[in-house]
Design a protein around this motif. Structure first.
Motif, PDB file in Angstrom:
ATOM      1  N   THR A 137       0.826  -1.224  -0.158  1.00 22.46           N
ATOM      2  CA  THR A 137       0.077   0.023  -0.071  1.00 22.46           C
ATOM      3  C   THR A 137       0.808   1.180   0.009  1.00 22.46           C
ATOM      4  O   THR A 137       1.921   1.234   0.573  1.00 22.46           O
ATOM      5  N   TRP A 138       0.412   2.418  -0.677  1.00 22.47           N
ATOM      6  CA  TRP A 138       1.057   3.818  -0.550  1.00 22.47           C
ATOM      7  C   TRP A 138       0.876   4.360   0.797  1.00 22.47           C
ATOM      8  O   TRP A 138      -0.180   4.272   1.019  1.00 22.47           O
ATOM      9  N   ALA A 139       1.970   5.135   0.772  1.00 22.73           N
ATOM     10  CA  ALA A 139       1.810   5.999   2.141  1.00 22.73           C
ATOM     11  C   ALA A 139       1.212   7.153   1.345  1.00 22.73           C
ATOM     12  O   ALA A 139       1.283   7.576   0.238  1.00 22.73           O
ATOM     13  N   PRO A 140       0.236   8.104   2.329  1.00 21.84           N
ATOM     14  CA  PRO A 140      -0.413   9.249   1.508  1.00 21.84           C
ATOM     15  C   PRO A 140       0.600  10.246   0.918  1.00 21.84           C
ATOM     16  O   PRO A 140       0.226  10.949   0.047  1.00 21.84           O
ATOM     17  N   ASP A 141       1.751  10.374   1.219  1.00 21.08           N
ATOM     18  CA  ASP A 141       2.772  11.418   0.505  1.00 21.08           C
ATOM     19  C   ASP A 141       3.219  10.806  -0.547  1.00 21.08           C
ATOM     20  O   ASP A 141       4.473  11.570  -1.243  1.00 21.08           O
ATOM     21  N   SER A 142       2.876   9.413  -0.967  1.00 21.44           N
ATOM     22  CA  SER A 142       3.507   8.838  -2.181  1.00 21.44           C
ATOM     23  C   SER A 142       5.102   8.545  -1.996  1.00 21.44           C
ATOM     24  O   SER A 142       5.690   8.400  -3.186  1.00 21.44           O
ATOM     25  N   LYS A 143       5.771   8.974  -1.097  1.00 24.87           N
ATOM     26  CA  LYS A 143       7.363   8.649  -1.183  1.00 24.87           C
ATOM     27  C   LYS A 143       7.601   7.399  -0.258  1.00 24.87           C
ATOM     28  O   LYS A 143       8.570   7.053  -0.450  1.00 24.87           O
ATOM     29  N   THR A 144       6.507   6.471   0.020  1.00 25.44           N
ATOM     30  CA  THR A 144       6.964   5.295   1.036  1.00 25.44           C
ATOM     31  C   THR A 144       5.974   4.402   0.380  1.00 25.44           C
ATOM     32  O   THR A 144       4.826   4.518   0.221  1.00 25.44           O
ATOM     33  N   ILE A 145       6.436   3.241   0.464  1.00 23.99           N
ATOM     34  CA  ILE A 145       5.492   1.871   0.073  1.00 23.99           C
ATOM     35  C   ILE A 145       5.667   0.991   1.247  1.00 23.99           C
ATOM     36  O   ILE A 145       6.877   0.830   1.626  1.00 23.99           O
ATOM     37  N   TYR A 146       4.390   0.635   1.790  1.00 25.82           N
ATOM     38  CA  TYR A 146       4.467  -0.520   2.778  1.00 25.82           C
ATOM     39  C   TYR A 146       4.024  -1.757   2.354  1.00 25.82           C
ATOM     40  O   TYR A 146       3.126  -1.784   1.349  1.00 25.82           O
ATOM     41  N   PHE A 147       4.888  -2.871   2.423  1.00 22.31           N
ATOM     42  CA  PHE A 147       4.377  -4.029   1.915  1.00 22.31           C
ATOM     43  C   PHE A 147       4.554  -5.269   2.954  1.00 22.31           C
ATOM     44  O   PHE A 147       5.338  -5.311   3.854  1.00 22.31           O
ATOM     45  N   ALA A 148       4.015  -6.386   2.571  1.00 20.16           N
ATOM     46  CA  ALA A 148       4.011  -7.363   3.379  1.00 20.16           C
ATOM     47  C   ALA A 148       4.893  -8.411   2.849  1.00 20.16           C
ATOM     48  O   ALA A 148       4.756  -8.738   1.474  1.00 20.16           O
ATOM     49  N   SER A 149       5.643  -9.397   3.485  1.00 21.37           N
ATOM     50  CA  SER A 149       6.623 -10.219   3.002  1.00 21.37           C
ATOM     51  C   SER A 149       7.010 -11.521   3.826  1.00 21.37           C
ATOM     52  O   SER A 149       7.030 -10.999   5.079  1.00 21.37           O
ATOM     53  N   GLY A 150       6.799 -12.512   3.144  1.00 22.25           N
ATOM     54  CA  GLY A 150       7.028 -13.845   4.184  1.00 22.25           C
ATOM     55  C   GLY A 150       8.550 -14.190   4.402  1.00 22.25           C
ATOM     56  O   GLY A 150       9.494 -13.960   3.647  1.00 22.25           O
ATOM     57  N   ALA A 151       8.796 -14.477   5.676  1.00 22.75           N
ATOM     58  CA  ALA A 151      10.341 -14.744   5.938  1.00 22.75           C
ATOM     59  C   ALA A 151      10.277 -15.816   7.245  1.00 22.75           C
ATOM     60  O   ALA A 151       9.644 -15.764   8.087  1.00 22.75           O
ATOM     61  N   THR A 152      10.891 -17.072   6.914  1.00 23.03           N
ATOM     62  CA  THR A 152      11.119 -18.178   8.262  1.00 23.03           C
ATOM     63  C   THR A 152       9.834 -18.236   9.036  1.00 23.03           C
ATOM     64  O   THR A 152      10.022 -18.026  10.174  1.00 23.03           O
ATOM     65  N   GLY A 153       8.710 -18.416   8.439  1.00 26.43           N
ATOM     66  CA  GLY A 153       7.361 -18.965   8.919  1.00 26.43           C
ATOM     67  C   GLY A 153       6.772 -17.671   9.542  1.00 26.43           C
ATOM     68  O   GLY A 153       5.760 -17.759  10.155  1.00 26.43           O
ATOM     69  N   GLY A 154       6.920 -16.282   9.117  1.00 20.86           N
ATOM     70  CA  GLY A 154       6.192 -15.188   9.324  1.00 20.86           C
ATOM     71  C   GLY A 154       5.639 -14.424   8.187  1.00 20.86           C
ATOM     72  O   GLY A 154       6.338 -14.796   7.236  1.00 20.86           O
ATOM     73  N   GLU A 155       5.036 -13.340   8.529  1.00 20.07           N
ATOM     74  CA  GLU A 155       4.874 -12.519   7.202  1.00 20.07           C
ATOM     75  C   GLU A 155       4.664 -11.208   7.954  1.00 20.07           C
ATOM     76  O   GLU A 155       3.932 -10.746   8.939  1.00 20.07           O
ATOM     77  N   ARG A 156       6.008 -10.382   7.467  1.00 18.53           N
ATOM     78  CA  ARG A 156       6.035  -9.200   8.329  1.00 18.53           C
ATOM     79  C   ARG A 156       5.922  -7.978   7.477  1.00 18.53           C
ATOM     80  O   ARG A 156       5.571  -8.085   6.045  1.00 18.53           O
ATOM     81  N   ILE A 157       5.795  -6.764   8.053  1.00 15.04           N
ATOM     82  CA  ILE A 157       5.305  -5.513   7.243  1.00 15.04           C
ATOM     83  C   ILE A 157       6.617  -4.923   7.104  1.00 15.04           C
ATOM     84  O   ILE A 157       7.579  -4.505   8.058  1.00 15.04           O
ATOM     85  N   LEU A 158       7.104  -4.307   5.927  1.00 16.23           N
ATOM     86  CA  LEU A 158       8.097  -3.733   5.751  1.00 16.23           C
ATOM     87  C   LEU A 158       7.905  -2.359   4.860  1.00 16.23           C
ATOM     88  O   LEU A 158       6.693  -2.270   4.368  1.00 16.23           O
ATOM     89  N   GLN A 159       8.930  -1.331   5.057  1.00 14.06           N
ATOM     90  CA  GLN A 159       8.657  -0.163   4.498  1.00 14.06           C
ATOM     91  C   GLN A 159       9.806   0.389   3.731  1.00 14.06           C
ATOM     92  O   GLN A 159      11.000  -0.100   3.705  1.00 14.06           O
ATOM     93  N   ALA A 160       9.387   0.831   2.368  1.00 16.77           N
ATOM     94  CA  ALA A 160      10.711   1.152   1.390  1.00 16.77           C
ATOM     95  C   ALA A 160      10.272   2.614   0.956  1.00 16.77           C
ATOM     96  O   ALA A 160       9.100   3.001   0.724  1.00 16.77           O
ATOM     97  N   ASN A 161      11.475   3.343   0.542  1.00 19.82           N
ATOM     98  CA  ASN A 161      11.311   4.691  -0.038  1.00 19.82           C
ATOM     99  C   ASN A 161      11.277   4.527  -1.388  1.00 19.82           C
ATOM    100  O   ASN A 161      11.687   3.628  -2.092  1.00 19.82           O
ATOM    101  N   VAL A 162      10.607   5.505  -2.111  1.00 20.49           N
ATOM    102  CA  VAL A 162      10.179   5.264  -3.389  1.00 20.49           C
ATOM    103  C   VAL A 162      11.349   5.917  -4.274  1.00 20.49           C
ATOM    104  O   VAL A 162      11.825   5.331  -5.193  1.00 20.49           O
TER     105      VAL A 162
END
Length: 689
Positions: free
Chosen positions: A310-335
């Protein structure tokens, strides 16, 4: 925990956040075991904290609630009248209540998946229609004629004539646009012989509005034989030009999914796979610059899947879900910027359905663990809770290697907004899940999980239920399930052991690819090595009383185990592949079999036979329960019949549980009850003697 306890639990549906950030709207499904029903209603909870409460209560149920852009109306779907339609109800932003709803759509082919346009004047929805029909009257007449005809025969002229659990027929999914004032829908993809969007079992929508509401983006697969293709592409379509045609903007030969415009309108992002025909290739995050027409991958060195974003309201960041070692975590990436920057912002568990508050300060998501069904959580972005948590979060970096750029790792404060099952869960003894790792025969590190039975006594010896996941590109981990609930399977006195062998997701794409063309090879070795490790390191395991249970690919592996080891006291094979050659001719998604077995039976028959459980039939000795369903078109019921027939003729103790009204999953409450009882009774019969 008993099965009846599990059926009493309320099941969280999808989430929507109000435009003012004060409310979270969500679906809740209640199961009535006696009536054999599951009914969803809309609920609401204030983001500042407080009790959740139901908003709707019709007998037909309601789902997929969405706030209007001004927050003063709620859109939802319901079959409370004739067929499922889109409904609108006024919403009081102060009290969190709704008024009387009115029906927006009355299309004979029903409406699904509705979303608001940014200006709140239009609704985009999906309906399956006859492509050659010009209006709804034609669709309605065609349906009436078919219903009244004494002849129910069908003529097939192309592949993918059935899919998942239904015959596809002549209808195709189309996108429709309807004004909230007129209620007259406009078919945006008229005459199209392909599904728009393509079939999906859930997850993010395959379509979206641009911020100005003048354009939509959607996914569609135009390949001539969809049964052998995963190549959905992203298209845009101008809505302000009645003569506009869709324009393809994606370039990958693999699948492109889930388009979403940035709030400022500069970009369209989507999830993309690079390899054609491979449904389990790495899901990359792509950015398309609408001004330049340039497409780029945002995180090319991230060796994990982007499952949703999903996009952040300012369009500068994307938050995403990604699986790793038996979990599904939320990560944040700069655009934008010289380096993307990457934050892991959530602790353990499985997160999904991610939403940002309008001010970008809070994130809302569903969260589940092995011990708790899904609840809605609020995460306060930028607020680190403790040094210890930061240290633990930094350790998560190794889960997402190899990442060759500098990354920051924060654990943010979170709290549960909903408490749908707290009272019931507090009454139950649900043991913690333990994790372990071991080296397989080629020194590859493999992860496993273990759950002890309730009232555990370390001085006792316990029988084992050895669970094998499906996919094969799936994974066990810290998540709740109603179909294969590890806590419930442990509840009657068993140690549950689960291994994520080659093919499992969350360990890098090379690990996922490790199952391709090697179905009974490395994954089988990983599973056996994992069980060996558990037996050696957990003294309370009684290795003379173990049962192997699996479904889908897990069912295939159960069949493979049947012919290649006698270490188990019993086996449960649910919807498995017994004969890869016949499975090819009776399945629908041929791309899957052709990728996994590297061709067709006539171009690579040796591989189909190399990994055929059927051809080891003279070795079958282990008592086996076969489970299969008539409406399972991924792995046809004939696979179960063949296995059961072989077991009976080989005089191997066996039983078959057949569901005439289920597909690949057993979903009806009383059918699920019978499934758990039959499976548990079978395991008890052979391991508790």
């Amino acid at each position: 925990m008993t099965f009846e306890d599990m059926m009493k639990m309320r099941r969280l549906g999808d989430i929507a956040v109000s435009p003012d950030g004060h409310w979270v709207l969500f679906g809740v499904t209640d199961v009535d075991l006696a009536k054999n029903t599951r009914t969803s209603h809309l609920w609401i909870v204030p983001t500042a904290g407080g009790d959740e409460k139901p908003l709707t209560a019709s007998l037909a149920g309601e789902s997929r609630g969405r706030f209007s852009p001004d927050g003063k109306q709620i859109l939802f779907q319901s079959a409370r009248d004739v067929g499922q339609q889109t409904w609108l109800a006024p919403f009081d932003t102060g009290t969190g209540t709704i008024g009387d709803a009115h029906k927006l759509t009355s299309i004979s082919t029903e409406a699904d998946g509705a979303i608001w346009s940014p200006d709140g004047q239009n609704i985009l929805f999906v309906s399956s229609v006859y492509p050659d029909c010009k209006d709804d009257a034609c669709n309605k007449q065609r349906d009436v004629e078919r219903a009244q005809s004494k002849v129910k025969a069908q003529v097939f002229t192309h592949l993918l004539y059935r899919h998942w659990n239904a015959f596809t027929g002549d209808k195709r999914s189309h996108l429709f646009l309807v004004s909230v004032n007129s209620g007259v829908p406009r078919d945006l993809t008229p005459g199209d012989e392909h599904d728009v969007p393509p079939f999906s079992l859930g997850g993010p929508d395959g379509y979206a509005f641009s911020p100005d509401g003048k354009e939509i983006a959607f996914a569609e697969n135009l390949d001539p034989v969809p049964a052998i293709s995963t190549n959905s592409d992203i298209f845009t379509l101008r809505l302000d030009d009645p003569n506009a045609k869709p324009v393809k903007i994606s370039t990958s030969p693999g699948g492109d999914h889930s388009p979403a415009y940035s709030p400022d309108g500069k970009y369209i992002a989507w999830r993309s796979q690079a390899r054609a025909g491979y449904e389990s290739d790495r899901f990359r995050l792509m950015l398309y610059d609408r001004a330049t027409g340039q497409e780029r991958e945002l995180l090319p060195k991230l060796d994990r899947w982007v499952d949703e974003f999903t996009w952040a309201p300012d369009s500068k960041t994307i938050y995403f879900a990604s699986g790793a070692t038996g979990g599904e975590r939320i990560l944040q990436a700069n655009v934008e910027g010289p380096a993307p920057g990457l934050n892991v912002i959530s602790p353990g568990g499985e997160y999904g359905d991610i939403h940002l508050s309008p001010d970008g300060k809070y994130l809302f998501a569903s969260k589940q663990t092995i011990r708790t069904p899904s609840e809605i959580y609020l995460l306060e972005l930028g607020h680190v809770v403790s040094t210890a948590d930061v240290t633990a979060a930094k350790a998560h970096r190794t889960l997402y290697e190899p990442i060759q750029f500098e990354a920051m790792f924060d654990t943010v404060a979170e709290k549960s907004l909903t408490h749908l099952n707290d009272e019931l869960l507090q009454q139950l003894d649900l043991p913690e899940m333990e994790t372990f790792s071991f080296q397989s025969n080629d020194r590859t590190l493999v992860q496993g999980f273990l759950i002890k039975p309730p009232a555990f006594d370390r001085n006792k010896k316990y029988p084992v239920k050895f669970l094998i996941h499906g996919g094969p590109q799936g994974a066990w981990g810290d998540s709740w399930s109603y179909r294969w609930n590890a806590e419930l399977l442990a509840a009657n006195g068993y140690v549950v052991v689960m291994i994520n062998p080659r093919g499992s997701t969350g360990y890098g794409q090379a690990f996922v690819d490790g199952v391709n063309g090697d179905w009974g090879g490395k994954p089988y070795i990983d599973l056996m090595r994992g069980l060996d490790y558990a037996e050696q390191h957990y003294s309370f395991i009684d290795k003379t009383r173990e049962c192997a249970l699996g479904a889908s690919y897990g069912g295939y592996m159960a069949d493979w185990i049947l012919g290649h080891t006698n270490r188990f006291k019993c086996i449960v094979s649910h919807d498995g592949m017994f004969n890869p050659e016949s499975a090819y001719g009776t399945t629908e998604e041929l791309w899957f079999n052709e990728w996994e077995f590297k061709g067709t039976p006539w171009t690579n028959r040796a591989l189909y036979r190399k990994w055929s459980p059927m051809l080891a039939e003279t070795n079958f000795k282990t008592p086996t329960l076969v489970v299969h369903s008539q409406l399972d078109y991924r792995l046809d019921v004939s696979e179960g019949y063949q296995l059961f027939t072989t077991l009976q003729r080989m005089n191997v103790p066996s039983k078959m549980l057949y569901f005439p009204d289920e597909g690949h999953w057993v979903l009806k409450p009383q059918n699920s009850q019978l499934w758990y009882k039959t499976v548990n009774d079978w395991v008890d019969q052979w391991t508790k003697q």
